[in-house]
Each structure stands twice: as C-alpha cells, then as structure tokens.
Design an enzyme around this catalytic site. Structure first.
Site, mmCIF file in Angstrom:
data_model
loop_
_atom_site.group_PDB
_atom_site.id
_atom_site.type_symbol
_atom_site.label_atom_id
_atom_site.label_comp_id
_atom_site.label_asym_id
_atom_site.label_seq_id
_atom_site.Cartn_x
_atom_site.Cartn_y
_atom_site.Cartn_z
ATOM 1 N N ASP A 1 50.008 47.976 39.687
ATOM 2 C CA ASP A 1 51.332 47.441 39.326
ATOM 3 C C ASP A 1 52.442 48.274 39.956
ATOM 4 O O ASP A 1 53.440 48.567 39.302
ATOM 5 C CB ASP A 1 51.497 47.406 37.808
ATOM 6 C CG ASP A 1 50.425 46.605 37.100
ATOM 7 O OD1 ASP A 1 50.583 46.372 35.905
ATOM 8 O OD2 ASP A 1 49.436 46.213 37.726
ATOM 9 N N ASP B 1 48.710 43.779 41.845
ATOM 10 C CA ASP B 1 50.153 43.686 41.608
ATOM 11 C C ASP B 1 50.885 44.638 42.536
ATOM 12 O O ASP B 1 51.277 45.745 42.153
ATOM 13 C CB ASP B 1 50.489 43.953 40.140
ATOM 14 C CG ASP B 1 50.190 42.760 39.242
ATOM 15 O OD1 ASP B 1 49.697 41.735 39.762
ATOM 16 O OD2 ASP B 1 50.451 42.849 38.026
ATOM 17 N N TYR C 1 55.386 42.361 43.908
ATOM 18 C CA TYR C 1 56.152 41.566 42.938
ATOM 19 C C TYR C 1 57.182 40.658 43.616
ATOM 20 O O TYR C 1 58.209 40.315 43.036
ATOM 21 C CB TYR C 1 56.845 42.456 41.917
ATOM 22 C CG TYR C 1 55.922 43.084 40.904
ATOM 23 C CD1 TYR C 1 55.763 42.546 39.632
ATOM 24 C CD2 TYR C 1 55.195 44.236 41.209
ATOM 25 C CE1 TYR C 1 54.914 43.124 38.705
ATOM 26 C CE2 TYR C 1 54.340 44.817 40.286
ATOM 27 C CZ TYR C 1 54.204 44.257 39.037
ATOM 28 O OH TYR C 1 53.358 44.822 38.112
ATOM 29 N N ASN D 1 47.567 39.219 39.600
ATOM 30 C CA ASN D 1 48.226 37.931 39.409
ATOM 31 C C ASN D 1 49.481 37.776 40.258
ATOM 32 O O ASN D 1 49.858 36.666 40.635
ATOM 33 C CB ASN D 1 48.562 37.705 37.928
ATOM 34 C CG ASN D 1 49.340 38.843 37.321
ATOM 35 O OD1 ASN D 1 48.845 39.975 37.266
ATOM 36 N ND2 ASN D 1 50.552 38.572 36.854
ATOM 37 N N HIS E 1 41.576 43.599 38.226
ATOM 38 C CA HIS E 1 42.968 43.726 37.793
ATOM 39 C C HIS E 1 43.148 43.506 36.297
ATOM 40 O O HIS E 1 43.721 44.331 35.595
ATOM 41 C CB HIS E 1 43.856 42.740 38.558
ATOM 42 C CG HIS E 1 45.304 42.839 38.193
ATOM 43 N ND1 HIS E 1 46.108 43.889 38.591
ATOM 44 C CD2 HIS E 1 46.107 42.039 37.430
ATOM 45 C CE1 HIS E 1 47.330 43.724 38.115
ATOM 46 N NE2 HIS E 1 47.361 42.613 37.403
ATOM 47 N N HIS F 1 48.666 42.355 26.498
ATOM 48 C CA HIS F 1 47.560 41.914 27.352
ATOM 49 C C HIS F 1 46.209 41.961 26.642
ATOM 50 O O HIS F 1 45.170 41.944 27.310
ATOM 51 C CB HIS F 1 47.522 42.757 28.626
ATOM 52 C CG HIS F 1 48.808 42.698 29.387
ATOM 53 N ND1 HIS F 1 49.242 41.548 30.021
ATOM 54 C CD2 HIS F 1 49.774 43.628 29.592
ATOM 55 C CE1 HIS F 1 50.412 41.785 30.592
ATOM 56 N NE2 HIS F 1 50.754 43.024 30.346
#
Length: 365
Positions: A161, A190, A193, A227, A312, A322
C-alpha cells in the site's frame, strides 16, 4: 484497499532455528489520512535530457536468480531498447528488449521498454546503462542474489500500500536507510493508487514510477497485484483488468509455468517465494488453483527451507475495515499450504502478520 496508508517490514532469513527480524521502527499510525504529494514534488521530477529513460525498475528475471528484467519509459520517441551491462572487471555485454505502450481512456503512455538480462553470475554486482545509442544515457547498478541453497542468509524488505503520499516518501526513506539493508523488496500490492483519481488518471502511474526509481532501479522488487491495480472502469470504456500494471511491470511468470503474471514463483537464496493473486479467480479448477496445486510439490525443503507465500488481501488480520476480506481465499488455499508443508517437511506453520499501519499477509512456512 480504501485507506491510504503504507507499511514496512523487514524479514531476515538466516540459518537459525527461528525467525526474528527485530524491531525496525517505533512507528505509530496517525489517525488522519496522508495527502498525496503534488505533481511538482522533487521526487516526481523527470531526469534531464532529451528522451532520457525514466521510471527505471528491475525485478528478478528467471526462477533461479540468474536473470534480471530491466524496464524503463521514454517519452519523446521510442529510442533504443538495448541494455548494456558489465561487472567491475568484465567486458561489456548487451541485451535487446522490446517496446510496448497502451492507451487508457484519454491517457497515452510513453514507450515502455522491457529487457531481460540472462545467464548472470550469482552474488555479483553489475553496472548497467539504458538509453544506449540515444540522446541521453543513464547508468545504474544491481547485485544478483547468492546461489540458491539451504544455508544462505538473505534480507527481504516488505512494503504494501505504498502510494505516493508524504507518508509514502517517509516509508521508502526508512527502508533505504535501515541498517539491516534489505536486498530485495517484496511489494504486496496497491502501488500507485492512480485509480483514486478521476478516470484513473494514469499520469499518477508515471509519477509513482519516478518516485520509486531511486530504490527500484538498484534492487529487484517482487510484484504482487492488489485491488488498486485492477483499474477496471467500464464507465469510461476500460474493461481489461490490470491493464496499466501488466504493461508497465513484467515478471518471470513463464519460468514457473504460470499462464498469468499475477501468480508465479521465484527462488532467492534459501527462500521459495510464491506470489498469489487475491483478485483473480481462485475457485476449484481455475488456472491459479491448478497452478498452485502443481507448484507446491516442487518446493524442495532441503534446498529452500523457507517458503514465503505472498498475497494482497489479508487472510488473518485484526483491522476492522478488512476483517474476513481474504476469508474465501484462505478457505480455498490454506489447506493446500498446510498439506504441502506437512508432506514435504513436518514443522509448525509460522505466520508473520505486518500490523504496523494495517494488515497484509506474509506466510513463512
């Protein structure tokens, strides 16, 4: 994931009977969300010179650690896809790559180059140049991993991320300056972004590539899709999942007989690394599941005692936003890992969860 935070973990693989990476940071997560750095930030600055190669990045280029994929972007014209490389006392050699590009809504990418260097020596420092024969040449270096074996220590970094916020810059700086010295970075999804911007503004893929070049041009990053790499946007006519990622980031998936760049394996030092895709089909009889079933028996614990499985979406986590998000994948695959573990080498399942700013799952089996 929805939040815009990143985390860092260093994983040290040694010949000891336990895994203790130590404490690398006293980080405490801030309550407020970090802001993206503006487009004119110095970390996004393009290199000077006409058609100068930018967004230079490398990843392991084969299964055993004797190859390296070198990738970069040129914006003014295609230029050369040749990489010149050499050791300190060796002769210069050249490898020739290929160019791709893509369009996403109104965005047109630059010329994306991918070139694989083959038959490299283990545990060797190589210098390399991109832009050879063009107007602007840039030079970098990397070190290949040691030969695969059971008693080979190695240090992996783990980042997920990352994004391109002010905190992202702090995270990458912390990794670069860490005294433990990560040799290869495991990036568990990730990335840029860019999909958070109107129409998935792919300019933010370019800025992210320039931002991470300072590390990724010098050591391999092992890629996992998250994602925020899906970039599926039928409302603007973009119906091919992972389109920007697959054009920009190549991996050696065919070396492990994978049919997709989203799941594959590599061996590094004493570790066998399996990459899985949380956002590709993983039901019974799907390509990813069939590949994993074929792949796990290939893990030879006498050669690679560490099995690291990356994905992930977290299988185990306590972060409220989550919880249970990776549960269906866990139900499908956990028993395969446990069965494989006990069939190959009876030992306890060791789960290391990065609970710094939030969760991703790293399974050290």
């Amino acid at each position: 994931m929805i939040s815009r935070c990143c985390y860092l973990l260093l994983v040290v693989i040694t010949v000891a009977d336990f895994c203790d990476g130590g404490v690398t940071s006293r980080f405490v997560r801030k309550l407020q969300e970090s802001r993206d750095m503006p487009l004119d930030s110095d970390v996004f600055r393009a290199p000077p010179g006409y058609n100068a190669p930018q967004q230079v990045h490398i990843t392991q280029g084969d299964h055993e650690g004797k190859g390296m994929i070198v990738s970069w972007v040129t914006v003014d014209e295609p230029g050369s896809s040749t990489v010149t490389y050499w050791t300190r006392n060796g002769q210069k050699r050249s490898a020739h790559g290929r160019i791709t590009s893509y369009k996403y809504y109104t965005y047109q990418s630059g010329y994306i180059h991918h070139c694989t260097l083959k038959n490299l020596q283990h545990d060797m420092k190589y210098f390399y140049e991109v832009g050879t024969g063009g107007n602007t040449t840039r030079r970098f270096w990397f070190k290949t991993p040691p030969e695969v074996g059971p008693d080979v220590p190695f240090t992996f970094g783990l980042i997920g991320d990352l994004g391109q916020t002010y905190d992202s810059n702090d995270t990458l700086t912390h990794y670069e300056k860490n005294s433990m010295g990560g040799q290869t970075l495991l990036v568990v999804g990730d990335l840029s972004y860019a999909d958070r911007y109107p129409n998935h503004d792919n300019v933010r893929w370019d800025t992210w590539g320039r931002f991470v070049e300072r590390s990724n041009a010098y050591q391999p990053w092992i890629w996992v899709t998250g994602n925020h790499e899906i970039d599926f946007a039928p409302e603007i006519g973009e119906t091919k999942p992972f389109k920007p990622f697959t054009h920009r980031y190549h991996v050696p998936h065919r070396a492990s007989n994978s049919t997709s760049p989203h799941w594959y394996s590599v061996k590094i030092a004493s570790a066998y690394i399996i990459v899985l895709s949380s956002y590709s089909a993983y039901g019974e009889y799907t390509p990813q599941t069939l590949w994993l079933q074929d792949e796990l028996p290939k893990v030879n614990r006498s050669q690679t005692p560490w099995l690291i499985v990356l994905m992930h979406s977290p299988w185990y986590n306590s972060y409220a936003d989550h919880v249970m998000e990776g549960e269906s994948m866990r139900v499908m695959y956990e028993w395969l890992l446990v069965r494989s573990e006990y069939r190959i080498l009876p030992t306890e399942l060791c789960t290391v969860v990065a609970d710094l700013s939030w969760m991703r799952t790293l399974l050290c089996i």
